[in-house]
Structures are given as structure tokens and as C-alpha cells.
Design a protein around this motif. Structure first.
Motif, PDB file in Angstrom:
ATOM      1  N   THR A 143       0.806  -1.228   0.000  1.00 43.68           N
ATOM      2  CA  THR A 143       0.000   0.000   0.000  1.00 43.68           C
ATOM      3  C   THR A 143       0.836   1.275   0.000  1.00 43.68           C
ATOM      4  OG1 THR A 143      -0.183  -0.045   2.418  1.00 43.68           O
ATOM      5  CG2 THR A 143      -1.939  -1.128   1.157  1.00 43.68           C
ATOM      6  N   GLY A 144       2.169   1.149  -0.010  1.00 45.49           N
ATOM      7  CA  GLY A 144       3.031   2.320  -0.072  1.00 45.49           C
ATOM      8  C   GLY A 144       3.390   2.930   1.275  1.00 45.49           C
ATOM      9  N   VAL A 145       2.903   2.345   2.355  1.00 43.07           N
ATOM     10  CA  VAL A 145       3.194   2.888   3.683  1.00 43.07           C
ATOM     11  C   VAL A 145       4.695   2.845   3.968  1.00 43.07           C
ATOM     12  CG1 VAL A 145       2.868   2.527   6.170  1.00 43.07           C
ATOM     13  CG2 VAL A 145       0.902   2.432   4.630  1.00 43.07           C
ATOM     14  N   LEU A 146       5.350   1.735   3.647  1.00 42.10           N
ATOM     15  CA  LEU A 146       6.795   1.647   3.900  1.00 42.10           C
ATOM     16  C   LEU A 146       7.571   2.702   3.122  1.00 42.10           C
ATOM     17  CD1 LEU A 146       7.657  -2.157   4.103  1.00 42.10           C
ATOM     18  CD2 LEU A 146       7.564  -0.490   5.951  1.00 42.10           C
ATOM     19  N   ASN A 147       7.164   2.979   1.894  1.00 43.53           N
ATOM     20  CA  ASN A 147       7.834   4.021   1.119  1.00 43.53           C
ATOM     21  C   ASN A 147       7.660   5.386   1.767  1.00 43.53           C
ATOM     22  OD1 ASN A 147       8.802   2.271  -0.828  1.00 43.53           O
ATOM     23  ND2 ASN A 147       7.026   2.531  -2.153  1.00 43.53           N
ATOM     24  N   ARG A 148       6.472   5.647   2.299  1.00 39.28           N
ATOM     25  CA  ARG A 148       6.224   6.928   2.983  1.00 39.28           C
ATOM     26  C   ARG A 148       7.070   7.032   4.249  1.00 39.28           C
ATOM     27  NH1 ARG A 148       1.258   9.369   2.862  1.00 39.28           N
ATOM     28  NH2 ARG A 148       2.361  11.019   3.949  1.00 39.28           N
ATOM     29  N   ILE A 149       7.158   5.942   5.016  1.00 36.99           N
ATOM     30  CA  ILE A 149       7.982   5.937   6.226  1.00 36.99           C
ATOM     31  C   ILE A 149       9.449   6.164   5.857  1.00 36.99           C
ATOM     32  CG2 ILE A 149       8.835   4.493   8.121  1.00 36.99           C
ATOM     33  CD1 ILE A 149       5.997   3.176   8.125  1.00 36.99           C
ATOM     34  N   ALA A 150       9.887   5.532   4.773  1.00 35.40           N
ATOM     35  CA  ALA A 150      11.285   5.640   4.339  1.00 35.40           C
ATOM     36  C   ALA A 150      11.636   7.055   3.887  1.00 35.40           C
ATOM     37  CB  ALA A 150      11.560   4.630   3.225  1.00 35.40           C
ATOM     38  N   GLU A 151      10.644   7.890   3.628  1.00 33.35           N
ATOM     39  CA  GLU A 151      10.919   9.295   3.320  1.00 33.35           C
ATOM     40  C   GLU A 151      11.491  10.022   4.544  1.00 33.35           C
ATOM     41  OE1 GLU A 151       7.383  11.182   1.835  1.00 33.35           O
ATOM     42  OE2 GLU A 151       7.087   9.647   0.290  1.00 33.35           O
ATOM     43  N   TYR A 152      11.196   9.494   5.750  1.00 35.96           N
ATOM     44  CA  TYR A 152      11.598  10.148   6.994  1.00 35.96           C
ATOM     45  C   TYR A 152      12.652   9.377   7.792  1.00 35.96           C
ATOM     46  CZ  TYR A 152       7.233  12.529   5.946  1.00 35.96           C
ATOM     47  OH  TYR A 152       6.236  13.216   5.322  1.00 35.96           O
ATOM     48  N   LYS A 153      12.637   8.054   7.703  1.00 34.29           N
ATOM     49  CA  LYS A 153      13.514   7.226   8.531  1.00 34.29           C
ATOM     50  C   LYS A 153      14.037   6.042   7.726  1.00 34.29           C
ATOM     51  CE  LYS A 153      12.173   9.363  12.359  1.00 34.29           C
ATOM     52  NZ  LYS A 153      12.706  10.672  12.442  1.00 34.29           N
ATOM     53  N   LEU A 154      15.205   5.552   8.147  1.00 34.13           N
ATOM     54  CA  LEU A 154      15.663   4.263   7.643  1.00 34.13           C
ATOM     55  C   LEU A 154      14.787   3.189   8.269  1.00 34.13           C
ATOM     56  CD1 LEU A 154      19.548   4.586   7.947  1.00 34.13           C
ATOM     57  CD2 LEU A 154      18.198   4.537   5.849  1.00 34.13           C
ATOM     58  N   VAL A 155      14.474   2.149   7.526  1.00 32.74           N
ATOM     59  CA  VAL A 155      13.608   1.092   8.040  1.00 32.74           C
ATOM     60  C   VAL A 155      14.423  -0.186   8.198  1.00 32.74           C
ATOM     61  CG1 VAL A 155      11.568  -0.324   7.596  1.00 32.74           C
ATOM     62  CG2 VAL A 155      11.568   2.093   6.937  1.00 32.74           C
ATOM     63  N   PHE A 156      14.470  -0.695   9.416  1.00 29.20           N
ATOM     64  CA  PHE A 156      15.082  -1.985   9.715  1.00 29.20           C
ATOM     65  C   PHE A 156      13.977  -2.900  10.207  1.00 29.20           C
ATOM     66  CE2 PHE A 156      18.598   0.968  10.337  1.00 29.20           C
ATOM     67  CZ  PHE A 156      19.623   0.342   9.653  1.00 29.20           C
ATOM     68  N   VAL A 157      13.879  -4.086   9.647  1.00 28.29           N
ATOM     69  CA  VAL A 157      12.872  -5.059  10.090  1.00 28.29           C
ATOM     70  C   VAL A 157      13.606  -6.188  10.800  1.00 28.29           C
ATOM     71  CG1 VAL A 157      11.056  -6.645   9.375  1.00 28.29           C
ATOM     72  CG2 VAL A 157      11.337  -4.465   8.179  1.00 28.29           C
ATOM     73  N   GLU A 158      13.248  -6.384  12.059  1.00 28.47           N
ATOM     74  CA  GLU A 158      13.893  -7.424  12.856  1.00 28.47           C
ATOM     75  C   GLU A 158      13.524  -8.799  12.322  1.00 28.47           C
ATOM     76  OE1 GLU A 158      14.271  -8.908  17.489  1.00 28.47           O
ATOM     77  OE2 GLU A 158      12.657  -7.564  16.914  1.00 28.47           O
ATOM     78  N   THR A 159      14.468  -9.713  12.432  1.00 29.09           N
ATOM     79  CA  THR A 159      14.218 -11.097  12.051  1.00 29.09           C
ATOM     80  C   THR A 159      14.336 -11.966  13.301  1.00 29.09           C
ATOM     81  OG1 THR A 159      16.518 -11.693  11.651  1.00 29.09           O
ATOM     82  CG2 THR A 159      15.333 -10.650   9.824  1.00 29.09           C
TER      83      THR A 159
END
Length: 118
Positions: free
Chosen positions: A88-104
Motif C-alpha cells: 500500500t506504499g506505507v513503507l515508502n512513505r515511512i522511508a521518506e523520513y527514517k531508515l527502516v530496519f525489520v527485525e528477524t
């Protein structure tokens, strides 16, 4: 705790060293559209809940000057939400402001990601 009417229970306590006060825990029960925001099992696959979580996170990442940490009730739920946000593009919008790390579930991989973040 008194305002919300519950007694908090500590199930696990982790030590942190912070040079300044920078943690702001929040309880949010509704999105801007007044739809519920909840991690109740019955609502986890609700697209409106995922949309509202995403919208809240976009607003927070735009306003908070430093990093933001988001916790999920399980890895399976996190993967479902991250997939929905990707579509839905939410991650792209978040990435405009912050680096995104997803825990595994792999603690070594997650530790490396956190070390690279710092």
C-alpha cells in the motif's frame, strides 16, 4: 496506569543506556478515521487496522526527530503488516523520513542491523 484502569506487569526487563530522555510510550486505540487500532487476534487481518497503524507511524516518523521503534505481538503478525504496508506504499512513505530496519528471528542478523543503525 490509573487512568487506563489496569495494573502493569513486567514480564521482561531489558537494560538500556540512554544519554537523554527519549522514550515516549503511547497507547492509541483509534485512528484518525475513528476506526479501532488494536492487536486483538480477531482484528489482526483487518485492513483498516493495518492502514491506521501505518498512518499513525507515518505521522510519528515525520514528527519525531530521532529513531522510532515499533513492536508487534509476533513475527508472523509483523510480517503480515509489513507486507501490507509494502503493497500500500506505507513503507515508502515511512522511508521518506527514517531508515527502516525489520527485525528477524535471527538474533545475530538483528544485532548487526542495530549496530549499523547506530
Amino acid at each position: 496506569a490509573k487512568m487506563l484502569g489496569f495494573q502493569p506487569v513486567v514480564s521482561r526487563s531489558l537494560t538500556m543506556s540512554l544519554s537523554r530522555k527519549c522514550i515516549c510510550p503511547m497507547v492509541v486505540s483509534r485512528g484518525s478515521d475513528q476506526q479501532p487500532i488494536s492487536s486483538k487476534y480477531e482484528l489482526r487481518s483487518d485492513k483498516g487496522v493495518m492502514r491506521n497503524y501505518g498512518a499513525l507511524l507515518i505521522e510519528l516518523t515525520a514528527a519525531v526527530p530521532d529513531g522510532v521503534v515499533v513492536f508487534f505481538v509476533s513475527y508472523i503478525y509483523m510480517e503480515s503488516v509489513v507486507q501490507s504496508w509494502s503493497e500500500t506504499g506505507v513503507l515508502n512513505r515511512i522511508a521518506e523520513y527514517k531508515l527502516v530496519f525489520v527485525e528477524t528471528p535471527d538474533t545475530i542478523e538483528s544485532s548487526l542491523a542495530l549496530d549499523n543503525y547506530r
